[in-house]
Design a protein around this motif. Structure first.
Motif, PDB file in Angstrom:
ATOM      1  N   GLU A  92       0.816  -1.251  -0.005  1.00 22.05           N
ATOM      2  CA  GLU A  92       0.028   0.107   0.114  1.00 22.05           C
ATOM      3  C   GLU A  92       0.881   1.304   0.291  1.00 22.05           C
ATOM      4  OE1 GLU A  92      -2.971  -0.194   3.148  1.00 22.05           O
ATOM      5  OE2 GLU A  92      -3.836  -2.033   2.258  1.00 22.05           O
ATOM      6  N   SER A  93       1.925   1.224   0.746  1.00 25.73           N
ATOM      7  CA  SER A  93       2.928   2.423   0.799  1.00 25.73           C
ATOM      8  C   SER A  93       3.670   2.189  -0.520  1.00 25.73           C
ATOM      9  CB  SER A  93       3.911   1.993   1.861  1.00 25.73           C
ATOM     10  OG  SER A  93       5.081   3.012   1.801  1.00 25.73           O
ATOM     11  N   LYS A  94       3.891   1.201  -1.296  1.00 23.00           N
ATOM     12  CA  LYS A  94       4.434   1.510  -2.637  1.00 23.00           C
ATOM     13  C   LYS A  94       3.554   1.944  -3.552  1.00 23.00           C
ATOM     14  CE  LYS A  94       7.384   0.042  -6.115  1.00 23.00           C
ATOM     15  NZ  LYS A  94       8.522   0.627  -6.279  1.00 23.00           N
ATOM     16  N   ILE A  95       2.178   1.634  -3.392  1.00 23.47           N
ATOM     17  CA  ILE A  95       1.255   2.109  -4.482  1.00 23.47           C
ATOM     18  C   ILE A  95       1.155   3.771  -4.271  1.00 23.47           C
ATOM     19  CG2 ILE A  95      -1.220   2.231  -4.861  1.00 23.47           C
ATOM     20  CD1 ILE A  95      -1.289  -0.944  -4.169  1.00 23.47           C
ATOM     21  N   ALA A  96       1.114   4.056  -2.904  1.00 23.87           N
ATOM     22  CA  ALA A  96       0.955   5.326  -2.674  1.00 23.87           C
ATOM     23  C   ALA A  96       1.963   6.379  -3.202  1.00 23.87           C
ATOM     24  CB  ALA A  96       0.960   5.739  -1.190  1.00 23.87           C
ATOM     25  N   GLU A  97       3.472   5.679  -2.976  1.00 23.27           N
ATOM     26  CA  GLU A  97       4.570   6.421  -3.368  1.00 23.27           C
ATOM     27  C   GLU A  97       4.491   6.371  -5.173  1.00 23.27           C
ATOM     28  OE1 GLU A  97       8.958   4.697  -4.023  1.00 23.27           O
ATOM     29  OE2 GLU A  97       8.222   4.562  -2.086  1.00 23.27           O
ATOM     30  N   GLU A  98       4.054   5.463  -5.882  1.00 26.71           N
ATOM     31  CA  GLU A  98       3.991   5.524  -7.249  1.00 26.71           C
ATOM     32  C   GLU A  98       2.961   6.457  -7.618  1.00 26.71           C
ATOM     33  OE1 GLU A  98       6.112   4.034  -9.297  1.00 26.71           O
ATOM     34  OE2 GLU A  98       7.539   3.159  -7.570  1.00 26.71           O
ATOM     35  N   ARG A  99       2.002   6.258  -6.950  1.00 31.35           N
ATOM     36  CA  ARG A  99       0.755   7.283  -7.226  1.00 31.35           C
ATOM     37  C   ARG A  99       1.244   8.763  -7.058  1.00 31.35           C
ATOM     38  NH1 ARG A  99      -4.784   7.215  -3.789  1.00 31.35           N
ATOM     39  NH2 ARG A  99      -5.756   8.887  -4.692  1.00 31.35           N
ATOM     40  N   GLN A 100       1.788   9.265  -6.221  1.00 33.65           N
ATOM     41  CA  GLN A 100       2.622  10.665  -6.067  1.00 33.65           C
ATOM     42  C   GLN A 100       3.774  10.808  -7.164  1.00 33.65           C
ATOM     43  OE1 GLN A 100       1.372  12.869  -3.871  1.00 33.65           O
ATOM     44  NE2 GLN A 100       2.558  14.234  -5.197  1.00 33.65           N
ATOM     45  N   LYS A 101       4.373   9.693  -7.554  1.00 33.30           N
ATOM     46  CA  LYS A 101       5.362   9.859  -8.644  1.00 33.30           C
ATOM     47  C   LYS A 101       4.639  10.384  -9.869  1.00 33.30           C
ATOM     48  CE  LYS A 101       9.155   6.853  -7.134  1.00 33.30           C
ATOM     49  NZ  LYS A 101       9.794   5.542  -7.619  1.00 33.30           N
ATOM     50  N   LEU A 102       3.632   9.622 -10.193  1.00 33.81           N
ATOM     51  CA  LEU A 102       2.666   9.714 -11.374  1.00 33.81           C
ATOM     52  C   LEU A 102       2.071  11.070 -11.301  1.00 33.81           C
ATOM     53  CD1 LEU A 102       1.685   8.839 -14.085  1.00 33.81           C
ATOM     54  CD2 LEU A 102      -0.295   8.052 -12.872  1.00 33.81           C
ATOM     55  N   LYS A 103       1.608  11.632 -10.182  1.00 35.96           N
ATOM     56  CA  LYS A 103       1.012  12.770 -10.000  1.00 35.96           C
ATOM     57  C   LYS A 103       1.934  14.172 -10.275  1.00 35.96           C
ATOM     58  CE  LYS A 103      -3.244  11.879  -7.223  1.00 35.96           C
ATOM     59  NZ  LYS A 103      -4.275  12.134  -8.499  1.00 35.96           N
ATOM     60  N   ASP A 104       3.405  13.834  -9.837  1.00 38.27           N
ATOM     61  CA  ASP A 104       4.188  14.609  -9.951  1.00 38.27           C
ATOM     62  C   ASP A 104       4.728  14.830 -11.351  1.00 38.27           C
ATOM     63  OD1 ASP A 104       4.373  15.173  -7.205  1.00 38.27           O
ATOM     64  OD2 ASP A 104       5.998  13.853  -6.946  1.00 38.27           O
ATOM     65  N   VAL A 105       4.655  13.671 -12.355  1.00 41.05           N
ATOM     66  CA  VAL A 105       5.180  13.811 -13.375  1.00 41.05           C
ATOM     67  C   VAL A 105       4.141  14.485 -14.291  1.00 41.05           C
ATOM     68  CG1 VAL A 105       5.408  12.240 -15.577  1.00 41.05           C
ATOM     69  CG2 VAL A 105       6.649  11.817 -13.485  1.00 41.05           C
ATOM     70  N   LEU A 106       2.822  14.244 -14.049  1.00 37.68           N
ATOM     71  CA  LEU A 106       1.783  14.776 -14.859  1.00 37.68           C
ATOM     72  C   LEU A 106       1.803  16.220 -14.663  1.00 37.68           C
ATOM     73  CD1 LEU A 106      -1.014  12.205 -14.365  1.00 37.68           C
ATOM     74  CD2 LEU A 106       0.070  12.634 -16.234  1.00 37.68           C
ATOM     75  N   GLN A 107       2.001  16.722 -13.120  1.00 38.85           N
ATOM     76  CA  GLN A 107       2.119  18.051 -13.023  1.00 38.85           C
ATOM     77  C   GLN A 107       3.142  18.880 -13.796  1.00 38.85           C
ATOM     78  OE1 GLN A 107       2.891  18.910  -8.863  1.00 38.85           O
ATOM     79  NE2 GLN A 107       0.839  19.957  -8.518  1.00 38.85           N
ATOM     80  N   VAL A 108       4.549  18.122 -13.935  1.00 37.36           N
ATOM     81  CA  VAL A 108       5.567  18.899 -14.489  1.00 37.36           C
ATOM     82  C   VAL A 108       5.136  18.836 -16.167  1.00 37.36           C
ATOM     83  CG1 VAL A 108       7.829  18.234 -15.347  1.00 37.36           C
ATOM     84  CG2 VAL A 108       7.148  18.121 -13.006  1.00 37.36           C
ATOM     85  N   TYR A 109       4.459  17.753 -16.725  1.00 37.80           N
ATOM     86  CA  TYR A 109       4.099  17.480 -18.237  1.00 37.80           C
ATOM     87  C   TYR A 109       3.012  18.640 -18.423  1.00 37.80           C
ATOM     88  CZ  TYR A 109       2.325  16.056 -22.418  1.00 37.80           C
ATOM     89  OH  TYR A 109       1.750  15.906 -23.620  1.00 37.80           O
ATOM     90  N   GLU A 110       2.139  18.884 -17.450  1.00 41.21           N
ATOM     91  CA  GLU A 110       1.205  19.824 -17.835  1.00 41.21           C
ATOM     92  C   GLU A 110       1.929  21.166 -18.177  1.00 41.21           C
ATOM     93  OE1 GLU A 110      -3.070  21.124 -16.175  1.00 41.21           O
ATOM     94  OE2 GLU A 110      -1.734  20.453 -14.628  1.00 41.21           O
TER      95      GLU A 110
END
Length: 173
Positions: free
Chosen positions: A23-41
């Motif tokens: 669950e921690s790994k999922i939360a970490e990966e989820r945050q990484k994806l959100k960060d990547v999407l924020q930069v890409y936007e």
């Protein structure tokens, strides 16, 4: 895909500690994806790119929200039910999310190819103009050199002619 893998391992994990770790790994990966999407936007400049991008986050959120059902079943030790729910309800939303990301990637690849072709075309045009200007400069400099040499030769010929004339006059005296 890392999130999907962590979800499957979560379902297959035998201990609550193992489940908590994933669950921690999922939360970490989820945050990484959100960060990547924020930069890409911040890099989006085209309307179609923005439209495709606007579909990515909602598809991801639906996928993550749907994970709560198999996660709760997995936490309760109902592994087979969690796996069935994951396959039938969560994975289709992952496929939808993956499809939206693929459409965005394909669009960006096509745009990149278009920009690359434009850059190559511009480079070819610049090369042609460079060679044309270089050729014209060489022709102009050769023509200028010809006229300068011709003028100098004319002046020298005139000087020689005047000297010869002067020498003949001195010789006659």
């Amino acid at each position: 895909k890392d999130i999907r893998g962590a979800m499957l391992i979560h379902v297959g994990s035998d201990t609550q500690e193992g489940k908590a770790q994933f669950e921690s790994k999922i939360a970490e990966e989820r945050q990484k994806l959100k960060d990547v999407l924020q930069v890409y936007e911040k890099t989006i400049s085209r309307t179609q790119d923005r439209e495709l991008f606007s579909r990515v986050a909602p598809a991801f959120d639906r996928f993550i929200a749907e994970w709560e059902k198999p996660r709760a079943l997995s936490r309760a030790g109902k592994t087979q039910e969690a796996l069935t729910t994951f396959r039938s309800e969560t994975l289709p939303l992952f496929a939808e999310f993956q499809k939206t990301v693929t459409e965005l990637v394909d669009y960006n690849k096509a745009s990149g190819d278009e920009f690359s072709n434009d850059a190559n075309s511009s480079a070819s045009t610049a090369r042609v103009w460079t060679w044309t200007i270089l050729l014209m400069a060489n022709l102009f400099s050769c023509g200028l050199a010809f006229f300068i040499v011709r003028s100098i030769n004319g002046a020298l010929s005139q000087s020689v002619s005047e000297l010869l004339e002067g020498a003949e006059q001195v010789n006659m005296l």
